[in-house]
Scaffold this motif. Structure first.
Motif, PDB file in Angstrom:
ATOM      1  N   ARG A 160       0.520  -3.633  -3.496  1.00 30.01           N
ATOM      2  CA  ARG A 160       0.543  -2.460  -3.981  1.00 30.01           C
ATOM      3  C   ARG A 160      -0.758  -1.461  -3.741  1.00 30.01           C
ATOM      4  NH1 ARG A 160      -1.112  -3.556 -10.399  1.00 30.01           N
ATOM      5  NH2 ARG A 160      -3.075  -4.491 -10.124  1.00 30.01           N
ATOM      6  N   ALA A 161      -1.703  -2.033  -2.907  1.00 30.58           N
ATOM      7  CA  ALA A 161      -2.823  -1.362  -2.721  1.00 30.58           C
ATOM      8  C   ALA A 161      -2.602  -0.265  -1.867  1.00 30.58           C
ATOM      9  CB  ALA A 161      -4.132  -2.268  -2.196  1.00 30.58           C
ATOM     10  N   ALA A 162      -1.483  -0.287  -1.393  1.00 33.63           N
ATOM     11  CA  ALA A 162      -0.975   0.909  -0.267  1.00 33.63           C
ATOM     12  C   ALA A 162      -1.122   2.199  -0.916  1.00 33.63           C
ATOM     13  CB  ALA A 162       0.429   0.639   0.171  1.00 33.63           C
ATOM     14  N   ASP A 163      -1.054   2.110  -2.466  1.00 37.17           N
ATOM     15  CA  ASP A 163      -1.117   3.496  -3.044  1.00 37.17           C
ATOM     16  C   ASP A 163      -2.349   4.075  -2.626  1.00 37.17           C
ATOM     17  OD1 ASP A 163       1.372   3.186  -4.350  1.00 37.17           O
ATOM     18  OD2 ASP A 163       0.522   2.391  -6.160  1.00 37.17           O
ATOM     19  N   ILE A 164      -3.449   3.341  -2.265  1.00 40.40           N
ATOM     20  CA  ILE A 164      -4.820   4.065  -1.955  1.00 40.40           C
ATOM     21  C   ILE A 164      -4.644   4.623  -0.719  1.00 40.40           C
ATOM     22  CG2 ILE A 164      -7.115   3.414  -1.231  1.00 40.40           C
ATOM     23  CD1 ILE A 164      -6.411   3.213  -4.480  1.00 40.40           C
ATOM     24  N   ILE A 165      -3.749   4.266   0.157  1.00 36.11           N
ATOM     25  CA  ILE A 165      -3.866   4.569   1.495  1.00 36.11           C
ATOM     26  C   ILE A 165      -3.121   6.138   1.255  1.00 36.11           C
ATOM     27  CG2 ILE A 165      -2.936   4.332   3.932  1.00 36.11           C
ATOM     28  CD1 ILE A 165      -5.235   2.551   3.120  1.00 36.11           C
ATOM     29  N   ARG A 166      -1.955   5.954   0.745  1.00 33.28           N
ATOM     30  CA  ARG A 166      -1.050   7.519   0.504  1.00 33.28           C
ATOM     31  C   ARG A 166      -1.964   8.141  -0.292  1.00 33.28           C
ATOM     32  NH1 ARG A 166       3.196   3.549  -0.082  1.00 33.28           N
ATOM     33  NH2 ARG A 166       2.592   3.266  -2.236  1.00 33.28           N
ATOM     34  N   GLU A 167      -2.725   7.937  -1.091  1.00 33.52           N
ATOM     35  CA  GLU A 167      -3.582   9.159  -1.858  1.00 33.52           C
ATOM     36  C   GLU A 167      -4.656   9.460  -1.059  1.00 33.52           C
ATOM     37  OE1 GLU A 167      -4.323  11.419  -5.094  1.00 33.52           O
ATOM     38  OE2 GLU A 167      -2.695   9.977  -5.155  1.00 33.52           O
ATOM     39  N   SER A 168      -5.034   8.869  -0.328  1.00 32.60           N
ATOM     40  CA  SER A 168      -6.134   9.163   0.677  1.00 32.60           C
ATOM     41  C   SER A 168      -5.515  10.205   1.714  1.00 32.60           C
ATOM     42  CB  SER A 168      -6.699   8.090   1.502  1.00 32.60           C
ATOM     43  OG  SER A 168      -7.461   7.142   0.587  1.00 32.60           O
ATOM     44  N   ILE A 169      -4.452   9.767   2.307  1.00 36.04           N
ATOM     45  CA  ILE A 169      -3.816  10.582   3.112  1.00 36.04           C
ATOM     46  C   ILE A 169      -3.397  11.995   2.719  1.00 36.04           C
ATOM     47  CG2 ILE A 169      -1.702  10.965   4.702  1.00 36.04           C
ATOM     48  CD1 ILE A 169      -1.751   8.064   5.302  1.00 36.04           C
ATOM     49  N   TYR A 170      -2.785  12.053   1.521  1.00 33.55           N
ATOM     50  CA  TYR A 170      -2.483  13.351   0.896  1.00 33.55           C
ATOM     51  C   TYR A 170      -3.662  14.287   0.874  1.00 33.55           C
ATOM     52  CZ  TYR A 170       1.612  10.680  -1.177  1.00 33.55           C
ATOM     53  OH  TYR A 170       2.712   9.954  -1.301  1.00 33.55           O
ATOM     54  N   ARG A 171      -4.791  13.696   0.611  1.00 34.67           N
ATOM     55  CA  ARG A 171      -6.058  14.447   0.264  1.00 34.67           C
ATOM     56  C   ARG A 171      -6.901  14.937   1.742  1.00 34.67           C
ATOM     57  NH1 ARG A 171      -8.218  13.878  -5.177  1.00 34.67           N
ATOM     58  NH2 ARG A 171      -6.661  12.408  -6.265  1.00 34.67           N
ATOM     59  N   GLY A 172      -6.288  14.105   2.881  1.00 34.55           N
ATOM     60  CA  GLY A 172      -7.052  14.693   4.090  1.00 34.55           C
ATOM     61  C   GLY A 172      -7.225  13.565   5.208  1.00 34.55           C
TER      62      GLY A 172
END
Length: 290
Positions: free
Chosen positions: A70-82
């Motif tokens: 579920r830590a993949a959420d961190i990757i998505r959130e990071s990509i959304y921000r740049g």
């Protein structure tokens, strides 16, 4: 070769919602029982990495997170921000890692990226508050380190100049590259999600998240490979397995107490010098004030 920036980010339990099931019998945190959030200071570290990318034309920001699928959420959130890409380091053999084992595993993940010029991470995580992982990783990577970073002044392929928070003020520091930087909460907050990136990457996922839909998701990855969040397990980083997880952790958590501060009693004091003097004397005698 592009200028490679690695950001270490952690998904942490929301420590404002700690309940009775927060601990496992072995003294580790039961993360499944707590809401998960992006560690706040890691978000500040991401912002500083993106600020470096703004100054260096060929810079690439890669986020690495260690934790359950579920830590993949961190990757998505990071990509959304740049951020440009991210990897999830996930394996049951990492479970129970203290800061020593965590630093070791993450340092291997950074090395797996190949040549890395800068590493950014939060000063500390709110679920441990040790501030040890960043400095330990700098030692393992053989990088100079700048801790408690607050503001980026400038960055080039050869050096970085920034300010750091110290006990009695702020100092300006310049470091050669490669370097590891830990970023504190006084640093600028991370930029917001970009609407275009949110629309482009909202379907990005890892194989573990896909589950029974893996075949369907693989077809999507064939058409749009940027939607694949790559997972690395312990074998992928070629570790000494004796240094991972509980077996590689010299420190253990014995217990965690959920302390709730409750209002119990009050005392009204008359606005006179005598009453204030008596109150201060009482506080001193009860060792509330020394």
């Amino acid at each position: 070769m592009s200028f490679q920036i690695a950001v270490l980010a952690k998904q942490v339990p929301d420590t404002q919602n700690v309940g009775k099931n927060a601990m496992n019998p072995d003294g580790t945190i039961n993360r499944a029982a707590l809401p998960a959030i992006y560690n706040p200071e890691d978000l500040c570290a991401l912002e500083m990495a993106l600020a470096v990318k703004d100054q260096i034309q060929d810079a690439k920001v890669t986020v690495i997170t260690m934790g359950p699928s579920r830590a993949a959420d961190i990757i998505r959130e990071s990509i959304y921000r740049g951020a440009d890409e991210g990897f999830v380091l996930s394996d049951r053999r990492f479970a129970g890692s203290d800061t020593v084992a965590t630093s070791y595993a993450l340092s291997l993940a950074v090395k797996k990226l190949g040549h890395v010029d800068m590493v950014f991470c939060g000063r500390q995580a709110i679920d441990g508050d040790t501030a040890q992982v960043g400095p330990q990783m700098a030692e393992l990577l053989g990088f100079p380190q700048v801790t408690y970073a607050e503001n980026l002044i400038s960055a080039t392929h050869d050096k970085i100049t920034l300010t750091r928070r110290i006990e009695n003020g702020v100092e300006t520091v310049e470091s050669t590259v490669p370097v590891l930087v830990t970023v504190g909460s006084s640093a600028p907050k991370c930029r917001s999600r970009h609407a275009h990136r949110l629309l482009k990457y909202h379907r990005a996922c890892s194989a573990s998240e896909a589950g029974d839909r893996l075949a369907e998701v693989q077809d999507m990855w064939q058409e749009r490979p940027y939607l694949q969040i790559v997972e690395w397990n312990a074998d992928d980083v070629n570790p000494d397995f004796n240094r991972l997880g509980l077996s590689g952790s010299p420190t253990k958590v014995k217990t965690v107490q959920n302390v709730v501060l409750a209002h119990k009693e009050t005392m009204q004091v008359e606005p006179t010098q005598e009453a204030l003097t008596a109150m201060m004397k009482g506080l001193a005698e009860s060792h509330i004030l020394d």
